[in-house]
Design an enzyme around this catalytic site. Structure first.
Site, PDB file in Angstrom:
ATOM      1  N   GLU A  65      79.045  18.874  37.005  1.00 48.05           N
ATOM      2  CA  GLU A  65      79.164  20.329  36.982  1.00 48.05           C
ATOM      3  C   GLU A  65      78.378  20.825  38.184  1.00 48.05           C
ATOM      4  O   GLU A  65      77.153  20.898  38.160  1.00 48.05           O
ATOM      5  CB  GLU A  65      78.608  20.877  35.655  1.00 48.05           C
ATOM      6  CG  GLU A  65      79.082  22.301  35.343  1.00 48.05           C
ATOM      7  CD  GLU A  65      78.247  23.349  36.047  1.00 48.05           C
ATOM      8  OE1 GLU A  65      78.711  23.836  37.112  1.00 48.05           O
ATOM      9  OE2 GLU A  65      77.164  23.673  35.573  1.00 48.05           O
ATOM     10  N   LEU A  66      79.123  21.178  39.256  1.00 44.82           N
ATOM     11  CA  LEU A  66      78.498  21.414  40.554  1.00 44.82           C
ATOM     12  C   LEU A  66      78.526  22.895  40.950  1.00 44.82           C
ATOM     13  O   LEU A  66      78.598  23.762  40.108  1.00 44.82           O
ATOM     14  CB  LEU A  66      79.173  20.522  41.597  1.00 44.82           C
ATOM     15  CG  LEU A  66      79.216  19.028  41.226  1.00 44.82           C
ATOM     16  CD1 LEU A  66      79.949  18.228  42.289  1.00 44.82           C
ATOM     17  CD2 LEU A  66      77.809  18.478  41.011  1.00 44.82           C
ATOM     18  N   ARG A  93      73.333  38.058  35.876  1.00 43.23           N
ATOM     19  CA  ARG A  93      72.736  37.165  34.886  1.00 43.23           C
ATOM     20  C   ARG A  93      71.846  36.162  35.615  1.00 43.23           C
ATOM     21  O   ARG A  93      72.265  35.530  36.581  1.00 43.23           O
ATOM     22  CB  ARG A  93      73.848  36.458  34.096  1.00 43.23           C
ATOM     23  CG  ARG A  93      73.343  35.587  32.972  1.00 43.23           C
ATOM     24  CD  ARG A  93      74.477  35.104  32.084  1.00 43.23           C
ATOM     25  NE  ARG A  93      75.459  34.313  32.793  1.00 43.23           N
ATOM     26  CZ  ARG A  93      76.655  34.758  33.155  1.00 43.23           C
ATOM     27  NH1 ARG A  93      77.024  35.999  32.889  1.00 43.23           N
ATOM     28  NH2 ARG A  93      77.501  33.984  33.802  1.00 43.23           N
ATOM     29  N   CYS A  99      75.570  29.148  38.369  1.00 44.62           N
ATOM     30  CA  CYS A  99      76.739  28.535  39.012  1.00 44.62           C
ATOM     31  C   CYS A  99      78.004  29.340  38.769  1.00 44.62           C
ATOM     32  O   CYS A  99      78.932  29.304  39.580  1.00 44.62           O
ATOM     33  CB  CYS A  99      76.913  27.095  38.526  1.00 44.62           C
ATOM     34  SG  CYS A  99      77.064  26.940  36.733  1.00 44.62           S
TER      35      CYS A  99
END
Length: 292
Positions: A65-66, A93, A99
């Site tokens: 999860e990049l 947020r 991400c």
């Protein structure tokens, strides 16, 4: 989390936490152990590439999860106040250090000026300060290096013709503070359009047609999240399908759900977290061909 697991009855040694100031050697040693069959990582695309190369040496299954560079697309027929509400959630947020944060705001020409004015007013009203102050709405960035990067991206955009509507410069004094910032008239090829900002900066771009919006949204190596605002659900779904992203929020600024698959496309990662799909990432299918 490990402590909560122990309290819930997870046996000792099942969940282990290793902290280190030298992650490279530690991870290399772990991945070299033949007992390791899975690597799940959340972090930057650059570190993800390094870990994938390391995991390839022992053919370890990876979930990545990049980074992200989420587009936030607003059409003329959108509910302006709802779009502004969603923009503040998607952008601010964790002060933009997320991400899934909206990084590029593409607003159709007919609603562009009203959206920029509304977003600028809301961003300017946020209180910046230390986390110890209960009045604080926007805290510090994680490091001084992060502030330097944000300032560089904004300064480069301004030098190429972008206009600052609010914020735009690091705050003076001690601490790693960068104010909530809105910039408009940003060139499509500016670095800020292609880098993950990871901070409280909202660059706004004007578009005319649906096809242009999709093209601009896809003009990045990342593909984690996207946001679309329109009262025309069929168009919102059509645009969402056209955007190369693993997750699309329609008329909402928050998309994450423990029951839903979380993850991206392109350079934003491999595999999914969350829901049944996330569990399958940690399983191996086995096929039996039997004669009896």
């Amino acid at each position: 989390m490990a402590r909560l697991g122990a309290e819930a009855g997870v046996p000792p040694g099942v969940v282990n936490v290793l902290t280190t100031s030298q992650p490279g050697p530690v991870v290399s040693a772990i991945l070299a152990d033949p007992r390791v069959r899975k690597l799940s990582f959340t972090g930057s695309t650059g570190v993800g590439r390094t870990l994938l190369a390391e995991a390839a040496k022992t053919v370890v299954s990876c979930s990545m999860e990049l980074g992200g560079n989420a587009p936030f697309v607003v059409f003329n027929d959108a509910d302006l106040e709802a779009a502004l509400d969603g923009a503040m959630i998607a952008k601010m947020r964790n002060a933009g250090e997320a991400c899934t944060a909206a990084n590029r705001f593409y607003v159709q020409a007919g609603i562009h000026d009203a959206f920029v004015a509304g977003l600028s007013a809301r961003m300017a009203a946020l209180v910046v300060g230390a986390g110890t102050d209960p009045a604080t709405q926007v805290g510090p960035m994680i490091t001084p290096r992060a502030v330097t990067k944000i300032d560089r991206l904004v300064s480069q955009a301004v030098a190429r013709g972008a206009r600052v509507r609010t914020g735009g410069r690091p705050l003076p004094g001690s601490g790693y503070f960068y104010p909530p910032t809105v910039i408009e008239n940003v060139p499509e090829d500016a670095e800020i359009a292609h880098e993950e900002i990871f901070g409280p900066v909202a660059p706004v771009y004007r578009f005319e047609t649906e096809e242009q919006a999709i093209r601009l949204a896809n003009a990045t190596e990342y593909g984690l999240a996207a946001y679309v605002y329109s009262r025309d659900l069929s168009r919102a779904l059509r645009v969402g399908k056209g955007i190369e992203a693993g997750m699309v929020a329609i008329n909402r600024g928050l998309m994450s759900d423990p029951a839903a698959p979380f993850g991206g496309a392109k350079q934003s990662g491999l595999g999914r977290e969350g829901g049944v799909t996330g569990i399958l990432e940690f399983l191996e299918p086995k096929y039996f061909a039997v004669t009896f």
